[in-house]
Design a protein around this motif. Structure first.
Motif, PDB file in Angstrom:
ATOM      1  N   ASP A 179       5.714  -2.789  -4.394  1.00 28.10           N
ATOM      2  CA  ASP A 179       4.787  -3.876  -4.857  1.00 28.10           C
ATOM      3  C   ASP A 179       3.402  -3.287  -5.369  1.00 28.10           C
ATOM      4  O   ASP A 179       3.172  -2.066  -5.082  1.00 28.10           O
ATOM      5  CB  ASP A 179       4.655  -4.492  -3.344  1.00 28.10           C
ATOM      6  CG  ASP A 179       4.019  -5.994  -3.516  1.00 28.10           C
ATOM      7  OD1 ASP A 179       3.979  -6.482  -4.648  1.00 28.10           O
ATOM      8  OD2 ASP A 179       3.660  -6.514  -2.518  1.00 28.10           O
ATOM      9  N   ASP A 180       2.812  -4.362  -6.057  1.00 35.22           N
ATOM     10  CA  ASP A 180       1.503  -3.877  -6.767  1.00 35.22           C
ATOM     11  C   ASP A 180       1.436  -2.753  -7.425  1.00 35.22           C
ATOM     12  O   ASP A 180       0.423  -1.851  -7.325  1.00 35.22           O
ATOM     13  CB  ASP A 180       0.372  -3.837  -5.362  1.00 35.22           C
ATOM     14  CG  ASP A 180       0.275  -5.041  -4.336  1.00 35.22           C
ATOM     15  OD1 ASP A 180       0.924  -5.926  -4.961  1.00 35.22           O
ATOM     16  OD2 ASP A 180       0.033  -4.823  -3.331  1.00 35.22           O
ATOM     17  N   ASP A 202       1.343  -5.530 -10.732  1.00 35.56           N
ATOM     18  CA  ASP A 202       0.234  -6.088 -10.018  1.00 35.56           C
ATOM     19  C   ASP A 202      -0.178  -7.170 -10.967  1.00 35.56           C
ATOM     20  O   ASP A 202      -0.455  -6.942 -12.232  1.00 35.56           O
ATOM     21  CB  ASP A 202      -0.517  -5.279  -9.507  1.00 35.56           C
ATOM     22  CG  ASP A 202      -1.594  -6.044  -8.498  1.00 35.56           C
ATOM     23  OD1 ASP A 202      -1.054  -6.276  -7.323  1.00 35.56           O
ATOM     24  OD2 ASP A 202      -2.621  -6.141  -8.785  1.00 35.56           O
ATOM     25  N   GLU A 236       4.055 -10.082 -11.421  1.00 35.82           N
ATOM     26  CA  GLU A 236       3.487 -10.816 -10.563  1.00 35.82           C
ATOM     27  C   GLU A 236       2.437 -11.610 -11.062  1.00 35.82           C
ATOM     28  O   GLU A 236       1.586 -11.073 -12.025  1.00 35.82           O
ATOM     29  CB  GLU A 236       3.009 -10.004  -9.306  1.00 35.82           C
ATOM     30  CG  GLU A 236       4.108  -9.805  -8.362  1.00 35.82           C
ATOM     31  CD  GLU A 236       3.283  -9.340  -6.990  1.00 35.82           C
ATOM     32  OE1 GLU A 236       3.357 -10.150  -6.224  1.00 35.82           O
ATOM     33  OE2 GLU A 236       2.692  -8.166  -7.145  1.00 35.82           O
TER      34      GLU A 236
HETATM   35 MG    MG Z   1       1.914  -7.778  -5.244  1.00 35.95          MG
END
Ligand code: MG
Ligand code: C2E
Ligand code: MG
Ligand code: MG
Length: 291
Positions: A179-180, A202, A236
């Motif tokens: 993630d990110d 991200d 995202e």
């Molecule tokens: Mg994220």
């Protein structure tokens, strides 16, 4: 508690981040009651497969409806839950609720959907994490390939431990996402050790992509690197068609963002599934006409 096993750097970072204000201490006390009082719930945000136009996965996002404060952002309470150790029982509740929801949708007749669940660093140092995941999958009757666990780059500091753990989780048959991606100040070397399936770019990189050539360059680089490493990519925070256009041209796999849908309740996913689908199809078709 597990905190003794968390690398010192994390503890320092966390205590630096959250000042010891009275409000923060109060929130910590209230968090402990919140689990028993059932003040937490999950929203789910669809991820659209750009190749098929279908919603094949959703990300579970925890919400706290406080009796007097109202909605408290996870950006605020997750760090406090991590620092106080509450993330262990809360994380278990989140995982269990998300898995059981994914199975409920299936039983309600929706096409099978993968559910992505965020893990906190404390959970990666929880002794029985692998056993807990296995046990929850059995109990909720969710097939392992429909669970994706999201870790962040801040978790790459203890490479040996995390590598071993991720291999054990992969052996169960679940998916792992980072993630990110790109925001974690970590070296890229973990990409060759960790058995991961997916990178999530991200929002910070995507936000100004139409106006900033550096962001463009970085996103293109991530997309092409992921392709070479045979990793899927989720972008995202997509809010605008121009961002979508850039990602489609870059051969991105999945999109998650307000352009398609905000995070919504489990009931809304079920009740509006066709609408969500048609919306995704419309936006993608419109884009193709603009080509
Ligand atoms: Mg994220
Ligand atoms: P994340 O895991 O990177 O989740 C994505 C965040 O971006 C979510 O914020 C989501 O609502 C938001 N988002 C998605 N699309 C858009 C968009 O188009 N525009 C904008 N402005 N925002 C968008 P949320 O739900 O407030 O969560 C924030 C962070 O809190 C998450 O970032 C994650 O780090 C943490 N978090 C949330 N739920 C959980 C959870 O169940 N467990 C753990 N450990 N952390 C969680
Ligand atoms: Mg996430
Ligand atoms: Mg985030």
């Amino acid at each position: 508690r597990e905190a003794s096993q968390i690398p010192q750097r994390v503890l320092f970072y966390k205590s630096f981040m959250s000042n010891g204000s009275a409000d923060r201490i109060l929130i910590e006390q209230e968090l402990h009651k919140a689990l028993a009082n059932e003040e937490f719930y999950l929203d789910f945000q669809p991820q659209v497969n750009l190749k098929t136009g279908k919603i094949e996965s959703v990300e579970a996002l925890v919400r706290w409806r406080h009796p007097t404060r109202g909605f408290v952002s996870p950006e605020l309470f997750i760090p406090i839950a991590e620092e106080s150790g509450l993330i262990i029982p809360l994380g278990k509740w989140i995982l269990e609720t998300a898995c059981s929801q994914a199975n409920t949708w299936k039983e309600q007749g929706l096409p099978p959907m993968k559910v992505a669940v965020n893990l906190s660093i404390g959970q990666l140092f929880q002794q029985d994490l692998v056993y807990m995941v296995q046990e929850i999958l059995q109990r909720t009757k969710l097939e392992p390939q429909y669970l994706q666990l999201e870790i962040t780059e801040s978790m790459t500091m203890n490479i040996d431990h995390i590598t071993q753990l991720l291999h054990e989780l992969k052996a169960i048959g679940i998916q792992i996402a980072v993630d990110d991606f790109g925001t974690g100040y970590s070296s890229l070397s973990y990409l060759k050790d960790f058995p991961i399936d997916c990178l999530k770019i991200d929002r910070a990189f995507v936000r100004n992509i139409q106006h900033n050539t550096n962001d463009e360059a970085l996103v293109s680089m991530i997309l092409s690197m992921a392709k070479h490493l045979r990793l899927k990519v989720v972008a995202e925070g997509i809010e605008e068609v121009e961002q979508l256009a850039f990602l489609i041209n870059g051969d991105c796999d999945y999109i998650q963002g307000y352009l398609f849908s905000k995070p919504v309740s489990a009931e809304q996913i079920f009740n509006n599934f066709n609408e969500l689908h048609n919306r995704a199809k419309d936006i993608l078709t419109e884009f193709k006409y603009e080509e």
